[in-house]
Design a protein around this motif. Structure first.
Motif, PDB file in Angstrom:
ATOM      1  N   ASN A  73       0.874  -1.358   0.120  1.00 21.44           N
ATOM      2  CA  ASN A  73      -0.052  -0.009  -0.074  1.00 21.44           C
ATOM      3  C   ASN A  73       0.913   1.124   0.045  1.00 21.44           C
ATOM      4  OD1 ASN A  73      -2.490  -1.621   0.033  1.00 21.44           O
ATOM      5  ND2 ASN A  73      -2.441  -1.464   2.154  1.00 21.44           N
ATOM      6  N   LEU A  74       2.133   1.072   0.880  1.00 33.29           N
ATOM      7  CA  LEU A  74       2.723   2.392   0.982  1.00 33.29           C
ATOM      8  C   LEU A  74       3.637   2.608  -0.554  1.00 33.29           C
ATOM      9  CD1 LEU A  74       3.219   4.210   3.607  1.00 33.29           C
ATOM     10  CD2 LEU A  74       5.382   2.818   3.994  1.00 33.29           C
ATOM     11  N   ASN A  77       1.460   3.916  -2.994  1.00 31.75           N
ATOM     12  CA  ASN A  77       1.275   5.280  -3.020  1.00 31.75           C
ATOM     13  C   ASN A  77       2.298   6.124  -3.357  1.00 31.75           C
ATOM     14  OD1 ASN A  77       0.458   8.137  -1.058  1.00 31.75           O
ATOM     15  ND2 ASN A  77      -1.177   7.104  -1.988  1.00 31.75           N
ATOM     16  N   GLN A  81       3.091   9.053  -6.284  1.00 34.90           N
ATOM     17  CA  GLN A  81       3.379  10.368  -6.235  1.00 34.90           C
ATOM     18  C   GLN A  81       4.449  10.668  -6.979  1.00 34.90           C
ATOM     19  OE1 GLN A  81       1.282  12.256  -4.525  1.00 34.90           O
ATOM     20  NE2 GLN A  81       0.080  10.680  -3.944  1.00 34.90           N
ATOM     21  N   ARG A 107      -1.545  -4.716  -6.059  1.00 38.59           N
ATOM     22  CA  ARG A 107      -2.653  -3.367  -5.498  1.00 38.59           C
ATOM     23  C   ARG A 107      -2.671  -2.633  -6.772  1.00 38.59           C
ATOM     24  NH1 ARG A 107      -4.505  -0.486  -1.508  1.00 38.59           N
ATOM     25  NH2 ARG A 107      -4.864   1.677  -2.085  1.00 38.59           N
ATOM     26  N   GLU A 109      -3.731   1.028  -7.470  1.00 41.35           N
ATOM     27  CA  GLU A 109      -4.079   2.266  -6.792  1.00 41.35           C
ATOM     28  C   GLU A 109      -4.665   3.155  -7.689  1.00 41.35           C
ATOM     29  OE1 GLU A 109      -2.496   3.008  -3.989  1.00 41.35           O
ATOM     30  OE2 GLU A 109      -2.702   5.140  -3.644  1.00 41.35           O
ATOM     31  N   ASP A 120     -13.349   1.132  -3.907  1.00 40.86           N
ATOM     32  CA  ASP A 120     -12.311  -0.258  -3.643  1.00 40.86           C
ATOM     33  C   ASP A 120     -13.085  -1.404  -3.612  1.00 40.86           C
ATOM     34  OD1 ASP A 120     -11.845   1.980  -0.446  1.00 40.86           O
ATOM     35  OD2 ASP A 120     -11.034   2.195  -2.618  1.00 40.86           O
ATOM     36  N   ASP A 171      -3.609  12.852  -8.664  1.00 38.00           N
ATOM     37  CA  ASP A 171      -3.390  12.847  -7.157  1.00 38.00           C
ATOM     38  C   ASP A 171      -4.063  11.365  -6.674  1.00 38.00           C
ATOM     39  OD1 ASP A 171      -3.671  14.427  -3.953  1.00 38.00           O
ATOM     40  OD2 ASP A 171      -2.131  13.108  -4.552  1.00 38.00           O
ATOM     41  N   SER A 172      -3.394  10.757  -5.699  1.00 40.42           N
ATOM     42  CA  SER A 172      -4.068   9.483  -4.965  1.00 40.42           C
ATOM     43  C   SER A 172      -4.015   9.676  -3.666  1.00 40.42           C
ATOM     44  CB  SER A 172      -3.440   8.368  -5.452  1.00 40.42           C
ATOM     45  OG  SER A 172      -3.709   7.213  -4.421  1.00 40.42           O
ATOM     46  N   ILE A 173      -5.314   9.641  -2.811  1.00 42.23           N
ATOM     47  CA  ILE A 173      -5.314   9.649  -1.473  1.00 42.23           C
ATOM     48  C   ILE A 173      -5.507   8.350  -0.733  1.00 42.23           C
ATOM     49  CG2 ILE A 173      -5.964  12.121  -1.357  1.00 42.23           C
ATOM     50  CD1 ILE A 173      -8.717  10.827  -1.046  1.00 42.23           C
ATOM     51  N   GLY A 174      -5.179   7.483  -1.399  1.00 39.22           N
ATOM     52  CA  GLY A 174      -4.831   5.842  -1.058  1.00 39.22           C
ATOM     53  C   GLY A 174      -6.186   4.873  -1.484  1.00 39.22           C
ATOM     54  N   ALA A 175      -6.873   5.464  -2.514  1.00 38.86           N
ATOM     55  CA  ALA A 175      -7.881   4.571  -2.963  1.00 38.86           C
ATOM     56  C   ALA A 175      -7.311   3.401  -3.661  1.00 38.86           C
ATOM     57  CB  ALA A 175      -9.094   5.538  -3.858  1.00 38.86           C
ATOM     58  N   GLY A 176      -8.321   2.567  -3.768  1.00 34.12           N
ATOM     59  CA  GLY A 176      -7.834   1.222  -4.472  1.00 34.12           C
ATOM     60  C   GLY A 176      -7.948   0.017  -3.626  1.00 34.12           C
ATOM     61  N   LYS A 178      -5.827  -3.912  -2.153  1.00 33.60           N
ATOM     62  CA  LYS A 178      -4.708  -4.939  -2.301  1.00 33.60           C
ATOM     63  C   LYS A 178      -5.217  -6.199  -2.398  1.00 33.60           C
ATOM     64  CE  LYS A 178      -2.693  -5.739   2.006  1.00 33.60           C
ATOM     65  NZ  LYS A 178      -1.802  -5.622   3.050  1.00 33.60           N
TER      66      LYS A 178
ATOM     67  N   ASN B 143      -6.306   2.461   4.685  1.00 29.51           N
ATOM     68  CA  ASN B 143      -5.424   2.998   3.931  1.00 29.51           C
ATOM     69  C   ASN B 143      -5.414   4.508   3.504  1.00 29.51           C
ATOM     70  OD1 ASN B 143      -2.861   2.514   2.261  1.00 29.51           O
ATOM     71  ND2 ASN B 143      -4.142   2.790   0.502  1.00 29.51           N
ATOM     72  N   ARG B 144      -6.709   5.046   3.161  1.00 28.98           N
ATOM     73  CA  ARG B 144      -6.788   6.338   3.195  1.00 28.98           C
ATOM     74  C   ARG B 144      -6.287   7.099   4.438  1.00 28.98           C
ATOM     75  NH1 ARG B 144     -10.693   4.132   0.063  1.00 28.98           N
ATOM     76  NH2 ARG B 144     -11.273   5.123  -1.833  1.00 28.98           N
ATOM     77  N   VAL B 147      -2.575   7.299   4.546  1.00 29.86           N
ATOM     78  CA  VAL B 147      -2.143   8.348   3.500  1.00 29.86           C
ATOM     79  C   VAL B 147      -2.538   9.771   4.104  1.00 29.86           C
ATOM     80  CG1 VAL B 147      -2.498   9.536   1.383  1.00 29.86           C
ATOM     81  CG2 VAL B 147      -2.399   7.060   1.486  1.00 29.86           C
ATOM     82  N   ARG B 151       0.316  12.519   5.022  1.00 26.26           N
ATOM     83  CA  ARG B 151       0.082  14.046   4.666  1.00 26.26           C
ATOM     84  C   ARG B 151       0.131  14.965   5.702  1.00 26.26           C
ATOM     85  NH1 ARG B 151      -3.068  13.645  -1.193  1.00 26.26           N
ATOM     86  NH2 ARG B 151      -1.432  12.070  -1.883  1.00 26.26           N
TER      87      ARG B 151
END
Lengths: 457, 197
Positions: A73-74, A77, A81, A107, A109, A120, A171-176, A178, B143-144, B147, B151
């Motif tokens: 996940n990390l 993301n 970026q 995953r 993203e 998701d 931009d991605s704020i963590g959607a998606g 795994k 996960n959001r 993140v 930030r």
């Protein structure tokens, strides 16, 4: 002074254009885990599909593989970026698929602009049902191709339903989501399912209904009795997913009521077809062969010769249409020509000069230079035939696959084979071939010997 | 007015506008960076609320298969009520609010992790599409949050560094801005519950 400013302006414009082109060319696949090294054919198809996704929907779909021991996940993301500045999308529609064989995870993203379309839950579903079955078999390129197809299908729905959000910065704020990839972990239950029998009284439509029922039940047993032996062999090696099966039912359903059964003269092969082919391009023909006294579905031959465009329009693979069992189904396409991509088009031959012809071809004369001194004395023996013309929709092309500038060099096979056939001998052979018999013609095509086989009309 | 006086007046005006410009830019910079922190904080809260809202459905599905005691659902409901009081979308004031949020986050994570661990004992549950869908939504929310936390901390780092530099340090002091707290991972949960089979 004005000249200096103009020169400066031109330089800036040039730099800008070059930078944009460089951005567009930047690779969308980072394969650090070398998962796609040995699958150039599938990867070529995937790249074409990826470019179409960008062109049709402005979706930039990137791929990264890694073997880092890091939370996927990390990683995804952070990678997103890094890549967003070189995004090929003008509206922030970005996707990034990450596969990590080390941590056995995958995953997808999703950028902010696509969150409402690729939720998701949906992403998790297509990973589990669409990708993981291929990853279990280590078919990485196929997995990628499959998920791109599913992404595209969803994009098509979203465009129809106007679900896309307005353009925004990438931009991605963590959607998606795994999923566990299960790479190389074969599912021993994947190909289980109760047998489905085809009985002697079943017609091809009945067999198709049994097939549809097995699709609905997600029966992936490759040894179903409703399949030909070749098809059973095909399914033993082929990965079938729940999503494949759902899609096939979805595509079949609108065609069922319009299907006609076209039987060949020997009652050994049948085609379920929706006519005319060129007005029903989304209704694929289905092939059936009689084995052990009952009709069986011949998906192996369909997989060999039929292809589908991104809009699910069927067409032939022109090179493979008549290979192996394919030639026995060619009769169902009499009256249709094929363009260079294999799409059939109807030819009304009734009023054409070809009506009344059996095969629909013409010969021009040629001779082997070594026979030059014999031509004058024995022309019938040494003048040979090259195909100067054929009619679209007639058996010479549809059933036998003859093409202009095919130089005929032999006919028949086994004890009946005749080498160095003359013009007259070839024409006689074609004229005398009994209806329903298998005709063999060897030609020289572009410097190579090619054997053409087909069922005589 | 003599030429010299005019010159002095001109430079004086220019100097005044320069200083004003710097002060305004600096103040705006502080405000912008402060708002980025607030925005990031709001994202954390929003996604925690999202996760809280998904929890009861997850419990119900798991209960259907694992036949839990009713008290488990009551404990989750209590966690939700308690957490909702803190998720007020107000701007975080200081260490206390950040710590509370961090604890709620930990409690949420612990709760869902226990439920997922229990689900592993029930193959039928694991195969249920409803369960898998909820699981993916909850993991998505988590996960959001991660993140958003990263930030948030980036925004805080940026802000704190900015107000320590000249001339922002002076402006920040004048305007009453102080360094903000980072979002730290909690070792112990504020409130967690054990799921029993």
């Amino acid at each position: 002074m004005p000249k200096l400013f103009f020169a400066l302006f031109l330089s800036l414009v040039t730099l800008f254009v070059v930078a944009c082109e460089e951005k567009a060319k930047s690779s969308f696949i980072e394969d650090n885990a070398h998962l796609f090294d040995n699958t150039p054919v599938v990867m070529k198809m995937y790249k074409e599909y990826n470019e179409e996704l960008l062109k049709d929907f402005d979706i930039d779909f990137r791929v990264a593989t890694t073997t880092k021991e890091e939370d996927i996940n990390l990683f995804a993301n952070k990678k997103f970026q890094k890549l967003k500045d070189t995004s090929r999308s003008q509206s922030g529609k970005d996707l990034l698929i990450v596969i990590n064989p080390k941590t056995d995870a995958v995953r997808l993203e999703v950028s902010k602009a696509l969150e409402s379309v690729y939720t998701d839950a949906f992403v998790s579903y297509i990973e589990r049902k669409g990708m993981v079955p291929y990853l279990r078999e280590q078919k990485f390129a196929d997995a990628l191709y499959m998920i791109t197809e599913l992404v595209r299908d969803r994009a098509l729905e979203a465009r129809t339903g106007k679900e896309f959000m307005p353009a925004m910065k990438s931009d991605s704020i963590g959607a998606g989501a795994k999923s566990k990839a299960n790479i190389a972990k074969k599912d021993t239950h994947a190909k289980e399912g109760k047998n489905v029998i085809s009985i002697a009284s079943d017609m091809p439509k009945d067999v198709l209904q049994k097939y549809i029922k097995s699709l609905r039940e997600h029966n992936k047993n490759p040894n179903l009795d409703i399949y030909t032996k070749e098809t059973q062999e095909f399914f033993r090696k082929w990965v079938v997913t729940d999503i494949n099966q759902k899609h096939e039912i979805h595509n079949l359903r609108p065609c069922l009521a319009k299907q006609k059964t076209l039987l060949d003269s020997s009652d050994t092969h049948a085609v379920l077809a929706v006519l005319p082919y060129d007005e029903n391009r989304k209704c694929s023909p289905y092939f059936f062969k009689k084995e052990d006294g009952a009709w069986k579905l011949d998906i192996a031959t369909m997989a060999q010769s039929l292809r589908f465009s991104k809009d699910m329009q069927w067409h032939f693979d022109i090179q493979k249409r008549l290979d192996k069992e394919g030639k026995y189904y060619a009769y169902a396409f009499d009256g249709y020509g094929f363009d260079k991509h294999g799409y059939p088009f109807f030819k009304d031959l009734h009023k054409s000069k070809w009506s009344g012809y059996r095969w629909g071809y013409t010969c021009a004369e040629w001779y082997d230079p070594r026979d030059a001194d014999k031509i004058a004395s024995e022309p019938k023996k040494y003048i040979r035939c090259w195909i100067s013309n054929y009619a679209y929709g007639m058996p010479a092309n549809v059933r036998l696959g003859l093409d202009v500038q095919d130089y005929v060099i032999a006919v028949g096979e086994g004890s009946e084979r005749k080498e160095n056939v003359s013009y007259v001998e070839f024409m006689q052979y074609m004229k005398d071939a009994p209806s329903g018999s298998l005709v063999h013609v060897e030609v020289m095509r572009n410097g190579k010997k090619v054997v053409r086989e087909g069922i005589a009309p | 007015m003599t030429k010299g006086e005019r010159k002095r007046r001109f430079f004086g005006i220019v100097f005044f506008f320069m200083i004003s410009g710097i002060l305004v830019t600096t103040y705006n910079g502080i405000v912008t960076k402060d708002e980025m922190i607030n925005n990031a904080y709001a994202q954390i809260e929003t996604n925690m609320q999202r996760e809280l809202d998904l929890l009861p459905n997850l419990i119900k599905i798991v209960q259907h298969y694992a036949q839990y005691e009713e008290r488990v659902l009551k404990e989750v409901t209590a966690l939700r009520t308690d957490a909702s009081k803190h998720l007020t979308a107000q701007t975080p004031k200081g260490q206390k609010e950040i710590k509370e949020l961090s604890k709620i986050n930990k409690a949420l994570k612990d709760s869902t992790m226990q439920l997922f661990m229990v689900a592993e004992n029930y193959p039928q549950l694991q195969a249920s599409e409803n369960f898998l869908e909820l699981q993916s939504q909850i993991e998505g929310a988590q996960n959001r949050i991660n993140v958003a936390r990263m930030r948030y901390n980036d925004a805080v780092r940026d802000f704190n560094a900015y107000i320590r530099t000249f001339p922002a340090n002076m402006m920040a002091k004048m305007a009453g801005y102080t360094q903000r707290e980072y979002f730290h991972a909690q070792e112990k949960a504020h409130q967690s519950f054990k799921v029993e089979l």
